[in-house]
Design a protein around this motif. Sequence first.
Motif, PDB file in Angstrom:
ATOM      1  N   LYS A 120    -109.318  79.732  57.244  1.00  0.00           N
ATOM      2  CA  LYS A 120    -108.863  81.604  58.387  1.00  0.00           C
ATOM      3  C   LYS A 120    -110.437  81.404  59.245  1.00  0.00           C
ATOM      4  N   ALA A 121    -110.366  81.445  60.396  1.00  0.00           N
ATOM      5  CA  ALA A 121    -112.009  81.495  60.714  1.00  0.00           C
ATOM      6  C   ALA A 121    -112.010  83.152  60.973  1.00  0.00           C
ATOM      7  N   TYR A 122    -113.272  83.272  60.236  1.00  0.00           N
ATOM      8  CA  TYR A 122    -113.455  84.736  60.051  1.00  0.00           C
ATOM      9  C   TYR A 122    -114.787  84.734  61.036  1.00  0.00           C
ATOM     10  N   PRO A 123    -114.917  86.029  62.596  1.00  0.00           N
ATOM     11  CA  PRO A 123    -116.287  85.729  63.598  1.00  0.00           C
ATOM     12  C   PRO A 123    -117.376  86.819  62.498  1.00  0.00           C
ATOM     13  N   VAL A 124    -118.227  86.655  62.622  1.00  0.00           N
ATOM     14  CA  VAL A 124    -119.545  87.362  62.381  1.00  0.00           C
ATOM     15  C   VAL A 124    -120.300  86.641  63.269  1.00  0.00           C
ATOM     16  N   SER A 125    -121.574  88.366  63.411  1.00  0.00           N
ATOM     17  CA  SER A 125    -122.379  88.700  63.710  1.00  0.00           C
ATOM     18  C   SER A 125    -123.799  88.955  63.162  1.00  0.00           C
ATOM     19  N   LEU A 139    -125.374  92.434  58.820  1.00  0.00           N
ATOM     20  CA  LEU A 139    -123.753  92.006  59.365  1.00  0.00           C
ATOM     21  C   LEU A 139    -122.359  92.332  59.765  1.00  0.00           C
ATOM     22  N   LYS A 140    -122.006  91.493  60.379  1.00  0.00           N
ATOM     23  CA  LYS A 140    -120.741  92.027  61.146  1.00  0.00           C
ATOM     24  C   LYS A 140    -119.934  91.020  60.890  1.00  0.00           C
ATOM     25  N   VAL A 141    -118.899  91.609  60.467  1.00  0.00           N
ATOM     26  CA  VAL A 141    -117.612  90.212  60.293  1.00  0.00           C
ATOM     27  C   VAL A 141    -116.167  91.145  60.038  1.00  0.00           C
ATOM     28  N   GLN A 142    -114.742  90.472  61.257  1.00  0.00           N
ATOM     29  CA  GLN A 142    -113.958  90.751  61.252  1.00  0.00           C
ATOM     30  C   GLN A 142    -112.866  89.737  60.802  1.00  0.00           C
ATOM     31  N   LEU A 143    -111.833  90.861  60.411  1.00  0.00           N
ATOM     32  CA  LEU A 143    -110.632  89.986  59.132  1.00  0.00           C
ATOM     33  C   LEU A 143    -109.728  91.005  60.363  1.00  0.00           C
ATOM     34  N   ASP A 144    -108.215  89.507  59.553  1.00  0.00           N
ATOM     35  CA  ASP A 144    -107.465  90.276  60.369  1.00  0.00           C
ATOM     36  C   ASP A 144    -106.493  90.783  58.875  1.00  0.00           C
ATOM     37  N   TYR A 145    -105.643  91.801  59.178  1.00  0.00           N
ATOM     38  CA  TYR A 145    -104.782  91.445  57.889  1.00  0.00           C
ATOM     39  C   TYR A 145    -103.105  92.278  58.046  1.00  0.00           C
ATOM     40  N   SER A 146    -102.176  92.994  57.441  1.00  0.00           N
ATOM     41  CA  SER A 146    -100.817  93.135  57.716  1.00  0.00           C
ATOM     42  C   SER A 146    -100.730  95.362  58.016  1.00  0.00           C
ATOM     43  N   SER A 147    -100.207  96.141  58.166  1.00  0.00           N
ATOM     44  CA  SER A 147    -100.243  97.090  58.174  1.00  0.00           C
ATOM     45  C   SER A 147     -98.417  97.336  57.950  1.00  0.00           C
ATOM     46  N   THR A 148     -98.770  97.785  57.444  1.00  0.00           N
ATOM     47  CA  THR A 148     -96.416  98.666  57.176  1.00  0.00           C
ATOM     48  C   THR A 148     -96.606  99.709  57.520  1.00  0.00           C
ATOM     49  N   CYS A 149     -96.104 100.520  58.672  1.00  0.00           N
ATOM     50  CA  CYS A 149     -96.243 102.234  58.802  1.00  0.00           C
ATOM     51  C   CYS A 149     -95.603 102.865  57.665  1.00  0.00           C
ATOM     52  N   PRO A 150     -96.104 103.606  57.175  1.00  0.00           N
ATOM     53  CA  PRO A 150     -95.856 104.634  55.705  1.00  0.00           C
ATOM     54  C   PRO A 150     -94.090 105.664  56.321  1.00  0.00           C
ATOM     55  N   CYS A 151     -94.694 106.289  57.455  1.00  0.00           N
ATOM     56  CA  CYS A 151     -93.727 106.629  57.945  1.00  0.00           C
ATOM     57  C   CYS A 151     -92.758 106.101  58.509  1.00  0.00           C
ATOM     58  N   SER A 152     -92.536 104.213  58.986  1.00  0.00           N
ATOM     59  CA  SER A 152     -91.247 103.816  59.065  1.00  0.00           C
ATOM     60  C   SER A 152     -90.791 103.357  58.172  1.00  0.00           C
TER      61      SER A 152
END
Length: 295
Positions: A120-125, A139-152
Amino acid sequence: MTALTLPDIAAQAIHTSLPLDWVGMCNIALPVLFDGSTLRASADAGVSLDDGSSRGIHMSRLYLALEVFEQQPLTPLLIHQVLDTFLESHAGISAGAYLNLHFELMLKRPALISPLAGWKAYPVSLSAQLKDEVFHVELKVQLDYSSTCPCSAALARQLIQQQFLTDFGNRSLSHEAVLDWLGSAQGVVATPHSQRSVAQLQIRLKQGVSELPIKALIDQAETALGTAVQTAVKRADEQAFALANGQNLMFCEDAARRLHLALQHLTWLSGFSLRVEHAESLHAHDAVAHSQWHW
């Protein structure tokens, strides 16, 4: 033949005396050594031009000072030394030195269940400043994750309940019939919606920190969220990921609070700012939450 002295235009006086906050270069291609690997980076390097009567700075001196990054591992101490070099090479005209580095950190991540793994590639500044003898690094880091809607999820459960009443309301129940129903498309008539989401974490390191804790920051954030996106997977991993999503239902507000509570206990930072963005699968717009601490 008479040798001619090469002109130094930057040293010539100008008619308009005006200091400038930042002068330098951006998007400099640069290799940096970090965690045993050579990373392809881009750099923004500059100094303040406090002597308003000076026409300009010597940008080549900044450029040459960056060569040390391909020879020594990237640490706060090395960054401090480079900024010192920036100022020493512009003594008398500059009081502040600045450096931004942008790169991607590649981390190999294991699957949830199977022995598979993938990158996995993590953009870093990285942003560093040395001004009036005060040094700090962000430091600034960006990461991806999954989110499931509680209301849905709640609405989907209600539809499943209604379908259960329709199918079994006037029938005697048996364990086998209910089990078969739960495993059928008829049983799961609705599913909650999930979306790929992004967390952007910006932290300020405490004075005296000797290493750049980029991987530790990523690990802490992904643990807090519980649903980091995956790489190579088998069906067992995909099922485990579905379970993780079901047990970690999150609005963007929930994700921001989880990250805030996780980061504020890290001993090597003095402050942080975070932003989460859920790329809605229901709406055409996205959901956003922001939080900061000691910033």
